[in-house]
Enzyme design. Structure first.
Site, PDB file in Angstrom:
ATOM      1  N   GLU A  88       0.825  -1.216   0.000  1.00  0.00           N
ATOM      2  CA  GLU A  88       0.000   0.000   0.000  1.00  0.00           C
ATOM      3  C   GLU A  88       0.857   1.264   0.000  1.00  0.00           C
ATOM      4  OE1 GLU A  88      -3.315   0.160   2.727  1.00  0.00           O
ATOM      5  OE2 GLU A  88      -3.335   2.333   2.661  1.00  0.00           O
ATOM      6  N   LYS A 267      -7.848  -0.619  11.077  1.00  0.00           N
ATOM      7  CA  LYS A 267      -7.142  -1.065   9.868  1.00  0.00           C
ATOM      8  C   LYS A 267      -5.887  -0.219   9.659  1.00  0.00           C
ATOM      9  CE  LYS A 267      -6.298  -1.074   5.231  1.00  0.00           C
ATOM     10  NZ  LYS A 267      -5.410  -0.170   4.494  1.00  0.00           N
ATOM     11  N   ASP A 283       3.061 -14.693  10.922  1.00  0.00           N
ATOM     12  CA  ASP A 283       1.730 -15.098  10.458  1.00  0.00           C
ATOM     13  C   ASP A 283       0.774 -13.898  10.586  1.00  0.00           C
ATOM     14  OD1 ASP A 283      -0.843 -16.104  10.197  1.00  0.00           O
ATOM     15  OD2 ASP A 283      -0.392 -17.968  11.241  1.00  0.00           O
ATOM     16  N   HIS A 380      -2.213  10.772  -0.661  1.00  0.00           N
ATOM     17  CA  HIS A 380      -2.499   9.519  -1.370  1.00  0.00           C
ATOM     18  C   HIS A 380      -2.440   9.723  -2.879  1.00  0.00           C
ATOM     19  CE1 HIS A 380      -4.671   7.026   1.934  1.00  0.00           C
ATOM     20  NE2 HIS A 380      -3.488   7.436   2.280  1.00  0.00           N
TER      21      HIS A 380
HETATM   22  C1  MEV Z   1      -5.581   3.637   4.830  1.00  0.00           C
HETATM   23  O1  MEV Z   1      -4.903   2.447   4.516  1.00  0.00           O
HETATM   24  C2  MEV Z   1      -5.642   3.787   6.339  1.00  0.00           C
HETATM   25  C3  MEV Z   1      -6.538   4.918   6.816  1.00  0.00           C
HETATM   26  O2  MEV Z   1      -7.820   4.796   6.221  1.00  0.00           O
HETATM   27  C4  MEV Z   1      -6.625   4.794   8.308  1.00  0.00           C
HETATM   28  C5  MEV Z   1      -7.640   5.723   8.931  1.00  0.00           C
HETATM   29  O3  MEV Z   1      -8.593   6.154   8.266  1.00  0.00           O
HETATM   30  O4  MEV Z   1      -7.499   5.946  10.153  1.00  0.00           O
HETATM   31  C6  MEV Z   1      -5.985   6.254   6.388  1.00  0.00           C
END
Ligand code: MEV
Length: 430
Positions: A88, A267, A283, A380
């Site tokens: 990513e 995430k 893992d 991004h």
């Molecule tokens: C993107 O991989 C992770 C984010 O979405 C985490 C977040 O929104 O806190 C930027």
């Protein structure tokens, strides 16, 4: 022609698994009409081919994932170099950005529990006295496991107790055996111990074993990190440091209250934690399963972080199960994992978990400050533009040049990238 003998296009021969590595690649190329260029995509060198062949069944090649470095992250007073394996864009950039801010403020402080993991032995048709019988025989269970856990015990780990419960719906009796696995992830030793206890637990409970296997829950193997950042230094996107700190605290509270946001929030933490796990060939599925189960431990999915303003500091912390190994499994085997561990200063398993917690927190802080600051898309899009430029054929310094031109024009599309690349190449040749 007999279809079983001559496979159709897109179908591999029935004896595929009996072929050796290069024969498998040839069979694949034939069945899917792969061009030499396509076949080259997964081609490893001879050593790595051997490695792939012993790591997984039916290996046909390797899939490479970029490894990026977070340089100079001060964690518990030590300047760390942290390799992250991730596909990513922006994960390494975000962690590096936050690591810089955190390190300038003195760095992250971390902690980790002892690496205790648990094996489950599940019994059906157990007698009425079963729970009592198991609980009273904990010492006997420890003695039975001695031959398996001897090495682990000599290294300071080993048996850490037994718990037993009867489940209300199925009536199954569930025996948990806790083992300190030291620097291992523990799957092998836990499963071996669980299997060894099948017969003894059957005779103690009078029932029969349904299954015996480790649980990945890892809630005795928590790790955490804390950062303290001077509020005055957090100003961003035209907002004062105080306003940014207030908004970060509120964003964290919002995520804790709102399931849809909490999933994305966590995430983002795992962007860093999983990337360390992958770089060290740990893992990642076990890790992620444990983390999300932990986040849902209150019967509602919650965030793994906390933020508050204390005096003139923003104090952020993270707490999560991190079962990472530094020996055994693919970690002890894969040369890329060996390199990652060397860059990390050859930590033991709890130290690696602490580093991972600090990276997860940095990742989260970077995400929150961008989200409540100027928004996430700016950074991004620059990285996205670089990927589009690469896909259009740009290489070397042209990737950045084309990406910048795309971003400036506000059209990050393949056609535009091809056009811009042609322009850049034409201008170079004039
Ligand atoms: C993107 O991989 C992770 C984010 O979405 C985490 C977040 O929104 O806190 C930027």
């Amino acid at each position: 022609m007999d279809e079983a003998v001559e496979p159709r296009r897109g179908t591999l021969p029935p004896h595929f698994r009996k072929l050796d590595f290069s024969e498998r690649r040839n069979a694949l190329a034939e069945a899917f009409s792969l061009t030499p260029d396509e076949l080259k995509i997964t081609a490893p060198d001879a050593d790595t081919a051997e490695l792939a062949d012993v790591l997984v069944e039916n290996a046909i090649g390797c899939f490479s994932v970029p490894v990026g470095i977070v340089p100079r992250y001060v964690i518990d007073g030590t300047d760390r170099t942290i390799p992250l394996a991730t596909e990513e864009p922006s994960v390494v950039a975000a962690a590096s950005f936050a690591a810089g801010i955190i390190s300038r403020a003195g760095g992250a402080t971390t902690w980790a529990d002892a690496p205790v993991m648990t094996a489950q032995i599940v019994v059906e048709n157990a007698a009425a006295h079963a729970e009592d019988a198991v609980a009273r025989n904990a010492t006997e269970i420890e003695r039975i496991l001695e031959p398996i856990l001897g090495g682990m015990t000599r290294r300071g780990g080993g048996f850490r107790g037994v718990e037993v419960a009867r489940l209300p719906e199925t009536g199954l009796v569930c025996v948990h055996v806790h083992i300190d696995v030291r620097d291992a992830m523990g799957a092998n030793i836990l499963n071996t111990a669980a299997e060894r206890l099948r017969a003894p637990i059957e005779s103690l409970t009078g029932g029969s074993i349904l299954m015996a296997i480790l649980t990945n829950v890892s809630d005795r193997r928590l790790a955490g990190a804390e950062i303290r950042l001077p509020v005055l230094r957090l100003g961003r996107a035209g907002r004062s440091g105080h306003e940014m700190a207030r908004r970060i605290v509120l964003a964290n509270r919002f995520a804790d209250e709102n399931n849809a946001r909490a999933v994305t929030h966590n995430k983002g933490i795992m962007n860093g934690v999983t990337a360390i796990a992958l770089a060290t060939a740990n893992d990642t599925r076990a890790l992620e399963a444990a983390v999300h189960a932990y986040a849902a431990r209150d019967a509602r999915y919650r965030v793994l972080t906390e933020y508050q303003v204390v005096g003139d500091e923003l104090v952020g912390s993270v707490r999560l199960p991190i079962a990472l190994a530094t020996v055994g499994g693919a970690t002890g085997f894969h040369p890329a994992a060996g390199l990652a561990l060397k860059l990390l200063g050859n930590p033991d398993a709890p130290q690696l978990s602490r580093i991972a917690a600090a990276v997860g927190l940095a990742q989260n802080f970077a995400a929150l400050s961008a989200l409540v600051g100027e928004g996430i898309q700016g950074g991004h899009m620059r990285l996205h533009a670089e990927r589009v430029a690469w896909k259009a054929g740009a290489r070397g310094k042209n990737i950045r040049i084309v990406a910048e031109r795309l971003a400036a024009a506000g059209t990050i599309e393949h056609k535009a990238a091809v056009r811009e690349l042609r322009f850049v190449i034409d201008s170079e040749s004039q």
